[in-house]
Design an enzyme around this catalytic site. Structure first.
Site, PDB file in Angstrom:
ATOM      1  N   ASP A  10       0.896  -1.020  -0.027  1.00  0.00           N
ATOM      2  CA  ASP A  10       0.148   0.092  -0.190  1.00  0.00           C
ATOM      3  C   ASP A  10       0.851   1.170  -0.112  1.00  0.00           C
ATOM      4  O   ASP A  10       1.814   1.168   1.040  1.00  0.00           O
ATOM      5  CB  ASP A  10      -0.842  -0.004   1.207  1.00  0.00           C
TER       6      ASP A  10
ATOM      7  N   ASN B 170      -2.127  13.188  -5.290  1.00  0.00           N
ATOM      8  CA  ASN B 170      -3.247  13.594  -6.126  1.00  0.00           C
ATOM      9  C   ASN B 170      -3.671  14.858  -5.413  1.00  0.00           C
ATOM     10  O   ASN B 170      -3.944  15.657  -6.497  1.00  0.00           O
ATOM     11  CB  ASN B 170      -4.311  12.579  -5.712  1.00  0.00           C
TER      12      ASN B 170
ATOM     13  N   HIS C  39      -4.482  14.237 -10.339  1.00  0.00           N
ATOM     14  CA  HIS C  39      -4.411  12.840 -10.731  1.00  0.00           C
ATOM     15  C   HIS C  39      -3.331  12.327 -11.856  1.00  0.00           C
ATOM     16  O   HIS C  39      -3.196  11.082 -11.638  1.00  0.00           O
ATOM     17  CB  HIS C  39      -6.135  12.576 -10.980  1.00  0.00           C
TER      18      HIS C  39
ATOM     19  N   ASP D 177      -1.491   9.042 -11.383  1.00  0.00           N
ATOM     20  CA  ASP D 177      -1.339   8.072 -12.586  1.00  0.00           C
ATOM     21  C   ASP D 177       0.051   7.773 -12.852  1.00  0.00           C
ATOM     22  O   ASP D 177       0.523   6.542 -12.781  1.00  0.00           O
ATOM     23  CB  ASP D 177      -2.036   8.374 -13.515  1.00  0.00           C
TER      24      ASP D 177
ATOM     25  N   GLU E  61      -4.382   2.476  -4.333  1.00  0.00           N
ATOM     26  CA  GLU E  61      -2.784   2.161  -4.461  1.00  0.00           C
ATOM     27  C   GLU E  61      -2.391   1.186  -3.785  1.00  0.00           C
ATOM     28  O   GLU E  61      -1.439   1.129  -3.021  1.00  0.00           O
ATOM     29  CB  GLU E  61      -2.340   3.675  -3.704  1.00  0.00           C
TER      30      GLU E  61
END
Length: 191
Positions: A63, A71, A76, A80, A106
């Protein structure tokens, strides 16, 4: 039985089409690793084989730490880019028999057949240190960003009824890593 098979040689266009369909149904288009359904299916098959043949099987649950901040700060597209970077890191480090998959946001799952928990913990530590040292380029930032990750490791034990119970133990180890301050590897030792 009552089945007839049509054997046909596929031309290049048909081959490309079938490969594109396979990728769309099994690969997470953002990170490049397997999608959730594909990696969980692989886990179930491998857990059945490991139980039947008394072979080691380990999982690493990952994680990304503070991913929401990426973000929020850079948008975003930056998030990405981080997911693509991490997916490439995983694919570059795993063996052909292993499978990595993105199971949500994530969070990633690594299924490592024929691997003891201690060996999987070493793999996780190598991934952790590589990610911590990496400079991740993103368009919105003039400087590369850095990122860390928590890892929960578990090895299949006799008490695990299936891949789901093994995954639950890896999840417990992952939450221990988060609670202990992040950027850590925790191993759920079955002994």
């Amino acid at each position: 039985g009552g089945h007839a098979f049509k054997l046909k040689r596929l031309d290049a266009v048909e081959r490309q089409y079938h490969e594109a369909m396979r990728l769309q149904t099994t690969v997470d288009s953002l990170s490049g690793v397997s999608n959730r359904a594909s990696v969980l299916n692989f886990l179930e098959k491998q857990s059945e084989l490991a139980s039947r043949h008394h072979r080691p099987l380990s999982l690493i649950l990952c994680d990304l730490d503070q991913f929401k901040q990426i973000n929020d700060r850079w948008g975003h597209p930056a998030g990405d880019a981080v997911l693509r970077f991490f997916g490439a890191l995983l694919l570059g480090r795993l063996r052909a028999c292993d499978q990595a998959g993105r199971i949500g946001g994530e969070e990633f799952l690594l299924v490592l057949p024929e691997t003891s928990g201690r060996e999987a913990a070493r793999v996780a530590e190598s991934l952790r240190s590589s990610l911590e040292a990496a400079l991740i380029p993103i368009e919105a930032s003039p400087d590369p960003v850095t990122l860390t990750c928590c890892f929960g490791v578990a090895q299949m034990a006799e008490r695990d009824a299936d891949g789901g119970s093994l995954l639950a133990r890896a999840d417990v180890a992952l939450y221990r890593a988060k609670a202990a301050g992040r950027n850590r590897v925790e191993f759920d030792d079955p002994s």
